[in-house]
Design an enzyme around this catalytic site. Structure first.
Site, mmCIF file in Angstrom:
data_model
loop_
_atom_site.group_PDB
_atom_site.id
_atom_site.type_symbol
_atom_site.label_atom_id
_atom_site.label_comp_id
_atom_site.label_asym_id
_atom_site.label_seq_id
_atom_site.Cartn_x
_atom_site.Cartn_y
_atom_site.Cartn_z
ATOM 1 C CB CYS A 57 -1.009 -0.048 1.143
ATOM 2 S SG CYS A 57 -2.385 1.104 0.952
ATOM 3 C CG HIS A 73 -3.428 -3.999 3.219
ATOM 4 N ND1 HIS A 73 -2.492 -3.470 4.076
ATOM 5 C CD2 HIS A 73 -4.002 -2.952 2.586
ATOM 6 C CE1 HIS A 73 -2.517 -2.149 3.980
ATOM 7 N NE2 HIS A 73 -3.425 -1.814 3.087
ATOM 8 C CD GLU A 111 -1.123 -6.408 5.585
ATOM 9 O OE1 GLU A 111 -1.423 -5.223 5.823
ATOM 10 O OE2 GLU A 111 -0.677 -6.775 4.470
#
Length: 188
Positions: free
Chosen positions: A78, A165, A167
Site C-alpha cells: 500500500c 494487503h 497480511e
C-alpha cells in the site's frame, strides 16, 4: 525455510502489526521498526529483507524515501508500494475509490512475488492513493478495474510493490505472497 530477519518498516497503517505477526507465524525473526529510523540504524540490524507497511498519508512516511532505496529485498505494501514508486521515479495520485474494499485483481505477470496466485485473485485494498505511473526499470505485475498498477516489480532488483494487503484474512493467497517474498530473501 530458514529463519530470516525481516524488518517491518512501520508507516502507521492499521495492519502493520498483522504484517509483523504474519511473518512471525511463518517462522521469521520479524521486528517492527519506526519509519523515522536512519539507513545506518536499519543496516546495523543486518536484515535479510524489508517490508514497508501501509499508512495513512505520505506526510507520515518518515525516512521512507531513503529507507526504501536500501540494497535489500523489499516488499512495499500500500503506502510502501507508493513510496517505492516515488523513490524510483514513478508517480502517485489520489484514487477515485477511497477506503478499504474487496478488489478483483488480474495477475498479468506472475514473476516471483505472485507465483501461484494468478490468473485472478480477490484482495483487500485501499485506493485512497495509488501508483499512477510505473518508475523506470519496473514492470507491471497486476491490475484491476479500479487501478491499472496494483502490483509492480523492478526488472533486475528484488523490489516488489503491491497496492493490496496480503497480511489480512480477506486477501486470498496473501500468505502465499509473503512466502514468495521470503523465498526471494532466502536466495539473496
Amino acid at each position: 525455510m530458514d529463519k530470516q530477519k525481516i524488518l517491518v518498516i512501520n508507516n502507521y497503517g492499521q495492519t502493520c502489526h498483522l504484517i509483523h505477526r504474519s511473518l512471525r507465524d511463518l517462522g521469521m525473526d520479524a521486528k517492527l521498526v519506526p519509519n523515522t529510523s536512519s539507513v545506518v540504524d536499519v543496516l546495523k540490524m543486518e536484515p535479510d529483507g524489508l517490508v514497508f507497511s501501509g499508512g495513512p498519508t505520505m506526510e507520515r512516511a518518515g525516512n521512507g524515501l531513503s529507507l526504501i532505496k536500501i540494497d535489500l529485498p523489499i516488499l512495499g505494501i500500500c503506502l510502501g508500494h507508493q513510496l517505492m514508486a516515488l523513490a524510483y521515479g514513478g508517480e502517485i495520485r489520489t484514487g477515485k475509490y477511497g477506503g478499504f474494499a474487496r478488489v478483483d485483481i488480474e495477475v498479468v505477470d506472475e514473476d516471483t512475488i505472485l507465483k501461484g496466485i494468478g490468473p485472478t485473485t480477490k484482495v483487500w485494498a485501499s485506493h485512497q492513493d495509488e501508483v499512477s505511473k510505473l518508475p523506470p526499470g519496473f514492470k507491471l505485475l497486476a491490475r484491476s478495474n479500479i487501478c491499472e498498477i496494483e502490483a509492480m516489480c523492478h526488472v533486475d532488483k528484488p523490489l516488489y510493490g503491491v497496492q493490496w494487503h496480503p497480511e489480512v484474512s480477506h486477501t486470498e493467497k496473501g500468505i502465499d505472497l509473503l512466502k514468495n517474498f521470503l523465498e526471494v530473501c532466502a536466495r539473496r
